[in-house]
Design a protein around this motif. Structure first.
Motif, PDB file in Angstrom:
ATOM      1  N   ASP A  20       0.849  -1.125  -0.005  1.00 11.26           N
ATOM      2  CA  ASP A  20       0.000   0.045  -0.037  1.00 11.26           C
ATOM      3  C   ASP A  20       0.980   1.240  -0.088  1.00 11.26           C
ATOM      4  O   ASP A  20       1.633   1.647   0.998  1.00 11.26           O
ATOM      5  N   VAL A  21       0.855   1.844  -1.168  1.00 11.37           N
ATOM      6  CA  VAL A  21       1.768   3.148  -1.139  1.00 11.37           C
ATOM      7  C   VAL A  21       1.168   4.240  -1.007  1.00 11.37           C
ATOM      8  O   VAL A  21       1.904   5.432  -0.754  1.00 11.37           O
ATOM      9  N   ASN A  22      -0.032   4.356  -1.084  1.00  9.83           N
ATOM     10  CA  ASN A  22      -1.080   5.735  -0.592  1.00  9.83           C
ATOM     11  C   ASN A  22      -1.866   5.556   0.470  1.00  9.83           C
ATOM     12  O   ASN A  22      -2.392   6.407   0.852  1.00  9.83           O
ATOM     13  N   GLY A  23      -1.801   4.480   1.031  1.00  8.53           N
ATOM     14  CA  GLY A  23      -2.301   4.201   2.296  1.00  8.53           C
ATOM     15  C   GLY A  23      -2.374   5.356   3.546  1.00  8.53           C
ATOM     16  O   GLY A  23      -1.321   6.060   3.638  1.00  8.53           O
ATOM     17  N   GLY A  24      -3.196   5.225   4.521  1.00  7.50           N
ATOM     18  CA  GLY A  24      -3.240   6.463   5.615  1.00  7.50           C
ATOM     19  C   GLY A  24      -2.319   5.828   6.835  1.00  7.50           C
ATOM     20  O   GLY A  24      -2.186   6.818   7.730  1.00  7.50           O
ATOM     21  N   TRP A  25      -1.767   4.640   6.925  1.00  2.00           N
ATOM     22  CA  TRP A  25      -0.923   4.292   7.978  1.00  2.00           C
ATOM     23  C   TRP A  25       0.408   4.043   7.800  1.00  2.00           C
ATOM     24  O   TRP A  25       1.324   4.412   8.741  1.00  2.00           O
ATOM     25  N   LEU A  26       0.877   3.686   6.441  1.00  2.00           N
ATOM     26  CA  LEU A  26       2.249   3.332   6.252  1.00  2.00           C
ATOM     27  C   LEU A  26       3.179   4.535   6.473  1.00  2.00           C
ATOM     28  O   LEU A  26       4.165   4.458   7.360  1.00  2.00           O
ATOM     29  N   ARG A  27       2.962   5.471   5.842  1.00  2.00           N
ATOM     30  CA  ARG A  27       4.024   6.768   6.126  1.00  2.00           C
ATOM     31  C   ARG A  27       4.019   7.097   7.427  1.00  2.00           C
ATOM     32  O   ARG A  27       5.034   7.437   8.108  1.00  2.00           O
ATOM     33  N   PRO A  28       2.760   7.538   8.024  1.00  2.00           N
ATOM     34  CA  PRO A  28       2.910   8.214   9.502  1.00  2.00           C
ATOM     35  C   PRO A  28       3.785   7.061  10.471  1.00  2.00           C
ATOM     36  O   PRO A  28       4.323   7.436  11.315  1.00  2.00           O
ATOM     37  N   ALA A  29       3.474   5.936  10.235  1.00  2.00           N
ATOM     38  CA  ALA A  29       3.908   4.966  11.009  1.00  2.00           C
ATOM     39  C   ALA A  29       5.571   4.867  10.773  1.00  2.00           C
ATOM     40  O   ALA A  29       6.266   4.888  11.896  1.00  2.00           O
ATOM     41  N   VAL A  30       6.058   4.849   9.666  1.00  2.59           N
ATOM     42  CA  VAL A  30       7.360   4.868   9.474  1.00  2.59           C
ATOM     43  C   VAL A  30       8.143   6.029   9.963  1.00  2.59           C
ATOM     44  O   VAL A  30       9.045   6.151  10.632  1.00  2.59           O
ATOM     45  N   PHE A  31       7.359   7.174   9.445  1.00  3.19           N
ATOM     46  CA  PHE A  31       7.934   8.295   9.844  1.00  3.19           C
ATOM     47  C   PHE A  31       7.897   8.533  11.355  1.00  3.19           C
ATOM     48  O   PHE A  31       8.831   9.316  11.844  1.00  3.19           O
ATOM     49  N   GLY A  32       7.155   8.103  11.816  1.00  2.00           N
ATOM     50  CA  GLY A  32       6.987   8.345  13.295  1.00  2.00           C
ATOM     51  C   GLY A  32       7.769   7.721  14.210  1.00  2.00           C
ATOM     52  O   GLY A  32       8.501   8.036  15.103  1.00  2.00           O
ATOM     53  N   ALA A  33       8.275   6.370  13.849  1.00  2.00           N
ATOM     54  CA  ALA A  33       9.131   5.641  14.291  1.00  2.00           C
ATOM     55  C   ALA A  33      10.482   6.201  14.280  1.00  2.00           C
ATOM     56  O   ALA A  33      11.256   6.410  15.290  1.00  2.00           O
ATOM     57  N   MET A  34      10.844   6.645  12.998  1.00  2.00           N
ATOM     58  CA  MET A  34      12.152   7.379  12.766  1.00  2.00           C
ATOM     59  C   MET A  34      12.431   8.464  13.549  1.00  2.00           C
ATOM     60  O   MET A  34      13.463   8.832  14.125  1.00  2.00           O
ATOM     61  N   ASP A  35      11.229   9.424  13.660  1.00  2.00           N
ATOM     62  CA  ASP A  35      11.261  10.683  14.344  1.00  2.00           C
ATOM     63  C   ASP A  35      11.531  10.337  15.817  1.00  2.00           C
ATOM     64  O   ASP A  35      12.348  11.103  16.516  1.00  2.00           O
ATOM     65  N   GLY A  36      10.797   9.414  16.328  1.00  2.00           N
ATOM     66  CA  GLY A  36      10.780   9.419  17.869  1.00  2.00           C
ATOM     67  C   GLY A  36      12.114   8.734  18.038  1.00  2.00           C
ATOM     68  O   GLY A  36      12.701   9.360  19.258  1.00  2.00           O
ATOM     69  N   LEU A  37      12.684   7.891  17.688  1.00  2.00           N
ATOM     70  CA  LEU A  37      13.891   7.365  17.958  1.00  2.00           C
ATOM     71  C   LEU A  37      15.117   8.441  17.633  1.00  2.00           C
ATOM     72  O   LEU A  37      15.905   8.759  18.585  1.00  2.00           O
ATOM     73  N   VAL A  38      15.102   8.946  16.530  1.00  2.00           N
ATOM     74  CA  VAL A  38      16.202  10.203  16.204  1.00  2.00           C
ATOM     75  C   VAL A  38      16.059  11.565  17.027  1.00  2.00           C
ATOM     76  O   VAL A  38      16.836  11.851  17.977  1.00  2.00           O
TER      77      VAL A  38
END
Length: 243
Positions: A20-38
């Motif tokens: 799913d390249v346009n779905g509502g969960w993938l982008r925020p989930a990936v970005f959220g984990a990266m942002d939270g860790l960094v």
């Protein structure tokens, strides 16, 4: 002699799938984990640099506060962003609906012209457009997709985006805290866990890209490590000046 056509498959029977390249969960989930860790890793290293003689309490407090504040901020930002995008898309779909109701022949001709531009024979394109416009709702969906790039059946959910961002940010932000929460008082275990987490997140992202896992892992490790290192130096400089 007539041409023999391959029977059209049932879409449900098509064997291959795409992520799913346009779905509502993938982008925020990936970005959220990266942002939270960094962000939490860098924040905590900044506090470590500025409070070297004060024990681990300020570091843990900063990490917990950063995790909570960042998770709520990410969730609120994603909800507002996705909700606004969704509302804008629906408003444009309504404009298209009114155009179809007011001047359907022109809209049908417009759709046929789009098919022609894609390489379809004009007679075939006109017939396709006519068949599509037999059902006004189907015509609206096709016009929305062709003109606006909007799939009315698959609009992103603001709540799903917000929850995904909150949970993923919190998980990422927790990684630098783990060693402190179990009682370790040196920063090195936190640094090691964070660098491993950065590499793992970068490698995981490549599952939905064309990059190799090691490239994505090393890239994220270097970027996150640099952010934490620079923040440590800033904290150390500020701590020395205030001391």
């Amino acid at each position: 002699m007539t041409d023999a056509y391959e029977p059209l498959p049932d879409p449900a029977d098509i064997g291959h799938e795409h992520p799913d390249v346009n779905g509502g969960w993938l982008r925020p989930a990936v970005f959220g984990a990266m942002d939270g860790l960094v962000s939490n890793f860098a924040l905590m290293m900044g506090v470590v640099g500025g409070t070297a003689e004060s024990g681990t309490r300020p570091v843990v407090l900063a990490g917990l506060a950063g995790m909570a504040a960042g998770a709520f901020s990410m969730a609120a930002g994603e909800y507002t962003s996705v909700a606004s995008q969704r509302e804008f898309a629906l408003a444009q779909v309504e404009v298209e609906r009114n155009e179809i109701l007011r001047n359907e022949p022109a809209e049908e001709a417009e759709l046929a012209a789009m098919f022609v531009a894609k390489g379809v024979n004009e007679d075939v394109a006109r017939e396709m457009a006519r068949e599509i416009h037999v059902d006004p709702e189907r015509a609206l969906r096709v016009h929305a997709r062709e003109e606006l790039g909007v799939d009315t059946d698959d609009l992103a959910s603001p709540m799903l985006a917000a929850v995904s961002s909150f949970v993923s940010f919190a998980i990422g932000a927790l990684i630098p805290l783990l060693s402190y929460l179990v009682g370790l008082e040196t920063a090195w275990p936190a640094i090691g866990l964070s660098l491993l987490g950065l590499f793992g997140c970068g490698a995981l992202v490549t599952r939905v890209t064309a990059r190799t896992w090691w490239y994505g892992g090393i890239r994220q490790l270097l970027l996150g490590g640099a952010a934490a290192g620079l923040t440590y130096l800033v904290g150390e400089a500020v701590g020395a000046s205030l001391g």
